[in-house]
Design a protein around this motif. Structure first.
Motif, PDB file in Angstrom:
ATOM      1  N   SER A   8      46.319   7.130  32.726  1.00 21.77           N
ATOM      2  CA  SER A   8      46.098   7.918  31.514  1.00 21.77           C
ATOM      3  C   SER A   8      46.231   9.412  31.802  1.00 21.77           C
ATOM      4  O   SER A   8      46.790  10.159  30.996  1.00 21.77           O
ATOM      5  CB  SER A   8      44.725   7.611  30.930  1.00 21.77           C
ATOM      6  OG  SER A   8      44.625   6.235  30.649  1.00 21.77           O
ATOM      7  N   GLU A  61      41.246   9.442  25.011  1.00 18.90           N
ATOM      8  CA  GLU A  61      41.553  10.275  26.176  1.00 18.90           C
ATOM      9  C   GLU A  61      42.603  11.339  25.907  1.00 18.90           C
ATOM     10  O   GLU A  61      42.852  12.183  26.741  1.00 18.90           O
ATOM     11  CB  GLU A  61      42.083   9.380  27.315  1.00 18.90           C
ATOM     12  CG  GLU A  61      41.094   8.361  27.793  1.00 18.90           C
ATOM     13  CD  GLU A  61      41.752   7.313  28.663  1.00 18.90           C
ATOM     14  OE1 GLU A  61      41.425   7.243  29.848  1.00 18.90           O
ATOM     15  OE2 GLU A  61      42.612   6.566  28.153  1.00 18.90           O
ATOM     16  N   GLU A  84      48.695   2.480  24.792  1.00 19.04           N
ATOM     17  CA  GLU A  84      47.841   1.999  25.871  1.00 19.04           C
ATOM     18  C   GLU A  84      47.628   0.507  25.642  1.00 19.04           C
ATOM     19  O   GLU A  84      47.768   0.019  24.516  1.00 19.04           O
ATOM     20  CB  GLU A  84      46.493   2.739  25.854  1.00 19.04           C
ATOM     21  CG  GLU A  84      46.561   4.161  26.387  1.00 19.04           C
ATOM     22  CD  GLU A  84      46.049   4.292  27.836  1.00 19.04           C
ATOM     23  OE1 GLU A  84      45.572   3.291  28.396  1.00 19.04           O
ATOM     24  OE2 GLU A  84      46.156   5.403  28.395  1.00 19.04           O
TER      25      GLU A  84
HETATM   26 MG   LIG Z   1      43.564   4.538  31.262  1.00 14.43          MG
END
Ligand SMILES: [Mg+2]
Ligand SMILES: Nc1ncnc2c1ncn2[C@@H]1O[C@H](COP(=O)(O)OP(=O)(O)O)[C@@H](O)[C@H]1O
Lengths: 541, 197
Positions: free
Chosen positions: A182, A208, A412
């Motif tokens: 990430s 994030e 993600e």
């Molecule tokens: Mg991650």
């Protein structure tokens, strides 16, 4: 001509890289074997190290793919010496070490730039550690459209990704949890945004990418895209209460109207909703008969207890099955952001922003709530699919180029959307396969690459691969890549954190890098972006 | 000038000399030289012996210590002699540089034998070809001879350990068909490792 010759001479005259050994065997097909110099300790040569081989007319570039022990004399192996002095003496005469190389690129005398290898270096050509100048020759220097992502192992010059090429195809960041996916994805996206090469859309399952993310190691707040780029980035929140708890003020709340939900979106959620094959067919039938408001109609009949009557007119459906379906779909209808009707269509607003070359981060509640995540992603992506096609077709008709803008959709937990079953039925498979021609690509972020449909994996342009424990995952990330076997060794030797194997369309050759520090990167990028005047001490806390 | 001996027999491969004092011969494996005025021949001592002057009469046990013998029968020393053999490994013409191979003609009988200086030893042993020459000498104790020569050469080199490693590798290379021999030489030149490393 003479200038490039000078450049070549300057490069090859640079013998700062320590000599490692000499070529003793080789073939174009199977790579090069070099004998290590006697004064080089095997343990100093790490797999993945970037090296050069100086032929008579070319300098070859390669990674070290393997390190091996060899012996000239079987008797030594029968009675290995235990004395340090004797061992040292026998090293190089009776015993020696070799390294395997796979040159990928070369630079030739009098030629401009590097090109793929079509030959191999001769016997006894010197192998040396690459110098910083070598790295710069192959991987370029950081610039507006090239992002310095890290450094080769034990080196100080940058490996750069060509962002223009990067955004042209679907790409992936793979690696087990905690490898830095990430953080690295954020760097890639920030690079794309800064270079203004594409609009960026992020389905931000774990919160994030918007304002900041919590660094699980240092407990620092790591600045994210909006923190870096300010108003160019819009945050949409699916769970505004959670955003507020993290003191993030979203630009918009996500609202989905029941009529926005299509059968395809729910098909993606099959396992989350426990839908049977029959129920999937039922949904098709209902939507054919009732049109866009089928879900609303179904739910209101269910609530009013009139479902049995209504279904009498249907032939193809089974009453019990539909009742079960309605019960299962209750989960969707009860989601807080799903409304009977909405004043503001979030998906349209996002598409508009993205078409205006702004960037969108959709935050989810922070809980691992795949239902919300996949539903919203599916609806938004479908909308994008429609609009980008339309825009592209209009633009082509008008002879307009550069429209619609290139778009990078970041996913993600991508295996949820791109599993072999999902890939054939849902919008994400379509995008991965064919949206390149409509200027839309995916950036797939995942810890379980083997869960992703094989055909989609084969479409990936650039791969960034961190450590993976699972055999199947290790095999699947390199499937279809030239030299997969050799690269697998590099992959197996990655450290668990902040080391990745990079390769593919946006890089001249595969290479292992030590990923640069995110905080330094974010600081520099924000300074360059120059959006904010107020210095927030988030960075150094 | 230290005189180690006087040549009594010589060939292109070796020489035999008698030490001026009984029991005072050169060390096994040490480097010596002899000059006939124009050519200097260098060698490595390969054999040292104390024998009776008259080859037909061996010394007999006398049951006395050397102190007693010197006092009571000083003439006994006159009956003994110390002799040594050296293998030629190199030579130099009076004007020329060192040639690390056998001389074209043998050293001269009655010329004197002297020890080599440190500079000469360093020059002579830098390129390690003496190891090959000695290795080809055909003596039965080739392992001992080569090892002794390497040890005595190493004592004159700045970085002894590095020199020994280099020489050891030459040995390993030279005797790569005979791991036994190579490793017995290498064990004889090894530097003891420091207690903990
Ligand atoms: Mg991650
Ligand atoms: N480039 C980087 N710079 C600084 N810290 C990093 C970097 N990459 C990873 N980290 C650290 O590793 C942790 C895990 O990274 P993360 O990107 O969340 O992993 P993943 O997404 O693969 O699970 C982060 O919280 C951070 O502490």
């Amino acid at each position: 001509m003479s200038r490039t010759r000078e450049a070549f001479d300057a490069l090859t005259a640079d013998l700062t890289g320590r000599s490692l050994g000499r070529v003793i065997k080789g073939s174009l097909l199977e790579g090069i074997e070099a004998r290590l110099d006697d004064d080089v300790t095997v343990e100093d040569v790490r797999v993945g190290r970037f090296v050069v081989v100086d032929g008579a007319r070319n300098r070859f570039f390669s990674a070290v793919h393997n390190v091996k022990l060899a012996n000239t004399n079987e008797d030594v192996l029968l009675r290995p010496p235990d004395d340090g002095f004797v061992q040292e003496v026998l090293r190089g005469t009776n015993t020696y070490a070799t390294i395997d190389l796979r040159p990928k690129l070369l630079i030739a005398h009098g030629e401009d730039g590097v090109r793929p290898v079509k030959t191999i270096p001769p016997h006894f050509a010197t192998v040396r550690e690459a110098s910083d100048a070598d790295v710069a020759t192959v991987f370029g220097a950081e610039g507006l459209t090239s992002l310095a992502i890290g450094k080769p192992l034990e080196m100080t010059s940058d490996v750069c990704i060509d962002l223009e090429r990067f955004v042209e195809r679907s790409n992936a960041v793979f690696g087990k949890t905690g490898t830095g996916k990430s953080f690295l994805t954020r760097m890639l996206l920030a690079g794309v945004i800064k270079a203004d090469l594409a609009s960026v859309l992020v389905f931000d399952m774990h919160n994030e990418y918007g304002m900041w993310s919590e660094d699980e190691e240092t407990k620092k707040k790591a600045p994210a895209l909006k923190e870096i780029f300010g108003q160019k980035v819009l945050i949409f929140s699916v769970d505004p209460a959670s955003s507020r708890r993290r003191s993030v003020t979203p630009d918009y709340e996500v609202q989905i109207a029941l009529s926005d939900i299509e059968v395809d979106d729910l098909v993606l959620l099959r396992s989350e909703l426990n839908l049977s094959d029959a129920q999937v067919r039922d949904m098709d039938t209902l939507s054919e008969v009732w049109g866009p408001s089928w879900l609303q109609t179904l739910m209101s009949h269910q609530d009013a207890g009139t479902l049995t009557e209504v279904l009498e007119g249907f032939h193809a459906v089974h009453e019990q099955s539909v009742k079960g379906l309605a019960r299962n779909l209750k989960k969707v209808v009860k989601l807080p952001f799903v409304k009977e009707s909405v004043t503001d269509h979030s998906a349209d607003r996002m598409v508009k922003a993205l078409l205006e070359r702004r960037h969108v981060v959709i935050e989810f509640g922070g809980k691992t709530d795949f239902l919300s995540y996949m539903l919203v992603s599916s609806i938004v992506t479908r909308r994008i699919h429609e609009r980008w096609r339309e825009e592209k077709e209009k633009a082509s008709a008008d002879g307009r180029i550069g429209h619609p803008p290139q778009l990078v959709i970041t996913l993600e937990e991508a295996h949820k959307f791109l599993s072999p079953e999902a890939a054939h039925q849902t919008i994400f498979g379509t995008i991965a396969r064919e949206m390149r021609k409509y200027n839309v690509t995916l950036l797939v972020v995942d810890q379980r690459p083997s869960g992703i449909d094989e055909e989609i994996r084969s479409q990936l342009g650039t791969r960034v691969i961190g450590a993976l424990d699972d055999e199947r995952d290790q095999g699947s990330v390199l499937e279809g890549v030239p030299d997969a076997k050799a690269l697998r060794v590099l992959l197996n030797n990655l450290e668990a954190k902040k080391q990745v194997l990079l390769g593919g369309y946006a890089l001249p050759m595969p290479i292992v890098v030590e990923v640069r520090d995110y905080y330094d990167f974010a600081k520099a990028t924000r300074r360059a972006a120059g959006e904010r005047k107020r210095e927030i001490d988030l960075w150094d806390r | 000038m230290t005189r180690l001996g006087e040549i009594v027999e010589a060939s292109t491969t070796k020489l035999r000399a008698v030490a001026p004092q009984t029991f005072e011969g050169p060390a096994f494996g040490s480097f010596i030289k002899t000059s006939d005025g124009s050519r200097t021949t260098f060698g490595v001592v390969a054999h040292v012996e104390h024998v009776s002057i008259d080859p037909s009469r061996r010394a007999i046990p006398l049951g006395r210590t050397w102190d007693e013998l010197r006092r009571e029968q000083p003439q006994i020393l006159e009956l003994l002699t110390t002799e040594f053999e050296a293998f030629c490994v190199a030579f130099a013409e009076s004007d020329g540089a060192l040639c690390a191979y056998l001389p074209p003609v043998p050293p001269r009988v009655h010329d004197f034998v002297e020890p080599c200086t440190t500079e000469e030893i360093v020059e002579l042993t830098q390129d390690l070809s003496f190891i090959r020459t000695l290795g080809a000498s055909g003596v039965l104790i080739v392992a001992e001879l080569v090892a002794a020569a390497i040890r005595s050469a190493a004592a004159h080199h700045g970085d002894q350990r590095a020199y020994l490693v280099r020489a050891g590798r030459e040995v390993a290379d030279l005797f790569r068909q005979d791991y036994e021999l190579a490793s017995s030489i290498i064990r004889r030149i090894r530097v003891p490792e420091r207690a903990h490393r």
